[in-house]
Design an enzyme around this catalytic site. Structure first.
Site, PDB file in Angstrom:
ATOM      1  N   ASP A   1      -9.975   5.433 -12.480  1.00 45.87           N
ATOM      2  CA  ASP A   1      -9.490   6.268 -11.382  1.00 45.87           C
ATOM      3  C   ASP A   1     -10.564   6.353 -10.306  1.00 45.87           C
ATOM      4  O   ASP A   1     -11.761   6.359 -10.603  1.00 45.87           O
ATOM      5  CB  ASP A   1      -9.135   7.679 -11.880  1.00 45.87           C
ATOM      6  CG  ASP A   1      -8.083   8.347 -11.005  1.00 45.87           C
ATOM      7  OD1 ASP A   1      -6.933   8.494 -11.464  1.00 45.87           O
ATOM      8  OD2 ASP A   1      -8.415   8.702  -9.845  1.00 45.87           O
TER       9      ASP A   1
ATOM     10  N   ASP B   1     -12.416   1.913  -7.395  1.00 44.12           N
ATOM     11  CA  ASP B   1     -11.336   1.692  -6.432  1.00 44.12           C
ATOM     12  C   ASP B   1     -10.655   0.392  -6.835  1.00 44.12           C
ATOM     13  O   ASP B   1     -11.271  -0.682  -6.784  1.00 44.12           O
ATOM     14  CB  ASP B   1     -11.920   1.586  -5.019  1.00 44.12           C
ATOM     15  CG  ASP B   1     -10.853   1.306  -3.966  1.00 44.12           C
ATOM     16  OD1 ASP B   1      -9.679   1.076  -4.330  1.00 44.12           O
ATOM     17  OD2 ASP B   1     -11.210   1.313  -2.772  1.00 44.12           O
ATOM     18  N   VAL B   2      -9.394   0.460  -7.214  1.00 42.12           N
ATOM     19  CA  VAL B   2      -8.718  -0.733  -7.743  1.00 42.12           C
ATOM     20  C   VAL B   2      -8.568  -1.844  -6.708  1.00 42.12           C
ATOM     21  O   VAL B   2      -8.304  -2.991  -7.071  1.00 42.12           O
ATOM     22  CB  VAL B   2      -7.324  -0.392  -8.323  1.00 42.12           C
ATOM     23  CG1 VAL B   2      -7.443   0.406  -9.599  1.00 42.12           C
ATOM     24  CG2 VAL B   2      -6.448   0.299  -7.294  1.00 42.12           C
TER      25      VAL B   2
ATOM     26  N   TYR C   1       4.576   0.640   2.252  1.00 40.04           N
ATOM     27  CA  TYR C   1       4.791   0.927   0.828  1.00 40.04           C
ATOM     28  C   TYR C   1       5.959   0.104   0.285  1.00 40.04           C
ATOM     29  O   TYR C   1       5.852  -0.538  -0.761  1.00 40.04           O
ATOM     30  CB  TYR C   1       5.057   2.423   0.670  1.00 40.04           C
ATOM     31  CG  TYR C   1       5.314   2.885  -0.736  1.00 40.04           C
ATOM     32  CD1 TYR C   1       4.268   3.003  -1.654  1.00 40.04           C
ATOM     33  CD2 TYR C   1       6.598   3.225  -1.165  1.00 40.04           C
ATOM     34  CE1 TYR C   1       4.498   3.448  -2.948  1.00 40.04           C
ATOM     35  CE2 TYR C   1       6.830   3.672  -2.456  1.00 40.04           C
ATOM     36  CZ  TYR C   1       5.780   3.786  -3.346  1.00 40.04           C
ATOM     37  OH  TYR C   1       6.019   4.226  -4.621  1.00 40.04           O
TER      38      TYR C   1
ATOM     39  N   LYS D   1       5.686  -2.761  -2.616  1.00 40.45           N
ATOM     40  CA  LYS D   1       6.349  -2.630  -3.920  1.00 40.45           C
ATOM     41  C   LYS D   1       7.333  -3.781  -4.154  1.00 40.45           C
ATOM     42  O   LYS D   1       7.508  -4.223  -5.288  1.00 40.45           O
ATOM     43  CB  LYS D   1       7.046  -1.272  -4.018  1.00 40.45           C
ATOM     44  CG  LYS D   1       6.079  -0.087  -4.082  1.00 40.45           C
ATOM     45  CD  LYS D   1       5.201  -0.107  -5.340  1.00 40.45           C
ATOM     46  CE  LYS D   1       4.406   1.187  -5.498  1.00 40.45           C
ATOM     47  NZ  LYS D   1       3.573   1.197  -6.711  1.00 40.45           N
TER      48      LYS D   1
HETATM   49  N1  LIG Z   1       6.278  10.007  -8.450  1.00 40.29           N
HETATM   50  C1  LIG Z   1       7.318   9.244  -8.166  1.00 40.29           C
HETATM   51  O1  LIG Z   1       8.468   9.668  -8.124  1.00 40.29           O
HETATM   52  C2  LIG Z   1       7.115   7.798  -7.919  1.00 40.29           C
HETATM   53  C3  LIG Z   1       8.184   7.062  -7.426  1.00 40.29           C
HETATM   54  C4  LIG Z   1       8.020   5.716  -7.234  1.00 40.29           C
HETATM   55  C5  LIG Z   1       6.832   5.114  -7.555  1.00 40.29           C
HETATM   56  N2  LIG Z   1       5.795   5.856  -8.007  1.00 40.29           N
HETATM   57  C6  LIG Z   1       4.551   5.157  -8.304  1.00 40.29           C
HETATM   58  O2  LIG Z   1       3.850   5.813  -9.353  1.00 40.29           O
HETATM   59  C7  LIG Z   1       2.461   5.674  -9.105  1.00 40.29           C
HETATM   60  C8  LIG Z   1       1.852   7.042  -8.880  1.00 40.29           C
HETATM   61  O3  LIG Z   1       2.213   7.824  -9.956  1.00 40.29           O
HETATM   62  P1  LIG Z   1       1.696   9.314 -10.137  1.00 40.29           P
HETATM   63  O4  LIG Z   1       2.588  10.152  -9.318  1.00 40.29           O
HETATM   64  O5  LIG Z   1       1.550   9.583 -11.549  1.00 40.29           O
HETATM   65  O6  LIG Z   1       0.265   9.116  -9.516  1.00 40.29           O
HETATM   66  P2  LIG Z   1      -0.577  10.061  -8.627  1.00 40.29           P
HETATM   67  O7  LIG Z   1      -0.119  10.049  -7.226  1.00 40.29           O
HETATM   68  O8  LIG Z   1      -0.575  11.280  -9.391  1.00 40.29           O
HETATM   69  O9  LIG Z   1      -1.976   9.305  -8.653  1.00 40.29           O
HETATM   70  C9  LIG Z   1      -2.515   8.739  -9.843  1.00 40.29           C
HETATM   71  C10 LIG Z   1      -4.009   8.562  -9.726  1.00 40.29           C
HETATM   72  O10 LIG Z   1      -4.322   7.414  -8.938  1.00 40.29           O
HETATM   73  C11 LIG Z   1      -5.632   7.597  -8.445  1.00 40.29           C
HETATM   74  N3  LIG Z   1      -5.897   6.669  -7.349  1.00 40.29           N
HETATM   75  C12 LIG Z   1      -5.412   6.702  -6.086  1.00 40.29           C
HETATM   76  N4  LIG Z   1      -5.909   5.656  -5.382  1.00 40.29           N
HETATM   77  C13 LIG Z   1      -6.716   4.963  -6.219  1.00 40.29           C
HETATM   78  C14 LIG Z   1      -7.500   3.788  -6.064  1.00 40.29           C
HETATM   79  N5  LIG Z   1      -7.569   3.113  -4.895  1.00 40.29           N
HETATM   80  N6  LIG Z   1      -8.209   3.334  -7.142  1.00 40.29           N
HETATM   81  C15 LIG Z   1      -8.162   4.009  -8.323  1.00 40.29           C
HETATM   82  N7  LIG Z   1      -7.445   5.131  -8.505  1.00 40.29           N
HETATM   83  C16 LIG Z   1      -6.712   5.599  -7.476  1.00 40.29           C
HETATM   84  C17 LIG Z   1      -5.606   9.068  -8.013  1.00 40.29           C
HETATM   85  O11 LIG Z   1      -6.921   9.595  -7.943  1.00 40.29           O
HETATM   86  C18 LIG Z   1      -4.754   9.727  -9.102  1.00 40.29           C
HETATM   87  O12 LIG Z   1      -5.549  10.355 -10.079  1.00 40.29           O
HETATM   88  C19 LIG Z   1       2.308   4.833  -7.871  1.00 40.29           C
HETATM   89  O13 LIG Z   1       2.215   3.460  -8.208  1.00 40.29           O
HETATM   90  C20 LIG Z   1       3.600   5.129  -7.131  1.00 40.29           C
HETATM   91  O14 LIG Z   1       3.916   4.141  -6.199  1.00 40.29           O
HETATM   92  C21 LIG Z   1       5.906   7.186  -8.191  1.00 40.29           C
END
Ligand SMILES: NC(=O)c1ccc[n+]([C@@H]2O[C@H](COP(=O)([O-])OP(=O)(O)OC[C@H]3O[C@@H](n4cnc5c(N)ncnc54)[C@H](O)[C@@H]3O)[C@@H](O)[C@H]2O)c1
Length: 280
Positions: A57, A83-84, A175, A179
């Site tokens: 993270d 940072d990924v 976005y 995706k």
């Molecule tokens: N919540 C939804 O309804 C929904 C819908 C469609 C897709 N998604 C996808 O789910 C994922 C997010 O899920 P969530 O809601 O559990 O996550 P989140 O938004 O809670 O974030 C998850 C973690 O990612 C970390 N993060 C952000 N940028 C980063 C980076 N560059 N490198 C490393 N870590 C990083 C953040 O610090 C956070 O702890 C994403 O891929 C998003 O596109 C979510």
């Protein structure tokens, strides 16, 4: 009780066991506070199934929260702040992982960032960052961990896509495009490496409560309904089916299944986890 299958094997009358003992899983975006974030929930359910979990993270405090919870329950986990979107950071993740647990069996590319800005309000900087985090990062991690999986002849890569990758809609174009691209990457990996024991699949959440503020317009409300009523017309119909946000613990069990050997015939598939949003 056993019955014959078409291949001549047998299927037992059995209770399925989702055991990941002895396996190492890397989960990007695995940080978060209890009850928040799918990445955290995925990390926890993997650890509860016996996996060694590497929580990656960008926020070290968030990663530590997940790891502490896992360890408090007797599980094995380490955190790596990274940072990924940075290839140097991903190389460091691999080195730390290898030192702690050896090679990787399961990779979950969960990190994603997004917003609802229209195309005309999207800056070049945001476009580039969005592609880097949502699309380049899964390429970087797959490139890093695939060789080890290929040496074992076995491995699973699970990419968190989005219903915006399946249906389009009116979320931010950076976005949505990223995706869609990630679905292409998922299918390409499945097609290119399936014959060498690799499975690559995607989950497409929709309307699930997350950690980031951009996904949480307000507690219990689904993004796009009140603020921008025209964002997703299908959302109105989806809310007729299930008028609430999903929770991370309604997503993680599906990811555990996909990571397990019970999903051995599933490759290149994208599973919507959206209470029927993409069906209406
Ligand atoms: N919540 C939804 O309804 C929904 C819908 C469609 C897709 N998604 C996808 O789910 C994922 C997010 O899920 P969530 O809601 O559990 O996550 P989140 O938004 O809670 O974030 C998850 C973690 O990612 C970390 N993060 C952000 N940028 C980063 C980076 N560059 N490198 C490393 N870590 C990083 C953040 O610090 C956070 O702890 C994403 O891929 C998003 O596109 C979510």
């Amino acid at each position: 009780m056993t019955t014959s299958t078409m291949e001549g094997g047998t299927t037992a009358f059995r209770k399925l066991d989702f055991d990941l003992s002895g396996r190492t899983a890397v989960v990007t975006g695995g940080g978060g506070a209890p009850g928040r974030g799918m990445g955290r929930e995925i990390s926890q359910i993997f650890a509860a199934a016996g996996a060694n979990v590497v929580v990656v993270d960008i926020n070290p405090e968030a990663a530590a929260l997940t790891v502490n919870t896992i360890r408090d329950h007797g599980g094995e986990a380490i955190s790596v702040s990274a940072d990924v979107a940075s290839s140097e950071d991903i190389e460091r993740v691999a080195a730390v992982t290898n030192d702690a647990f050896g090679s990787v069996d399961v990779l979950v590319n969960h990190v994603g960032i997004g917003n609802n800005a229209s195309l005309l309000d999207t800056s070049e900087e945001w476009w580039d960052r969005c592609q880097a985090v949502n699309l380049k990062a899964p390429f970087l991690t797959a490139r890093q961990f695939l060789p080890g999986m290929l040496m074992k002849g076995k491995g699973v890569i699970i990419n968190t896509v989005s219903i915006c990758g399946l249906t389009g809609g009116r979320a931010g174009p950076a976005y949505t495009a990223a995706k869609h691209g990630l679905i292409g990457l998922t299918k390409n990996i499945a097609a290119c490496y399936g014959d060498r024991g690799i499975r690559c699949v995607g989950i497409a959440p929709g309307g699930v409560r997350g950690e980031g503020p951009e996904w949480n317009s307000a507690e219990g409300r689904v993004m796009g309904t009140d603020e921008q009523p025209n964002l997703w017309p299908s959302l109105r119909r989806a809310l007729d089916l299930n008028p609430r946000r999903g929770t991370p613990d309604e997503v993680a069990p599906a990811v555990l299944f996909l990571a397990s050997d019970h999903a051995s015939f599933i490759n290149g598939a994208i599973l919507p986890i959206d209470a029927g949003w993409t069906a209406v």
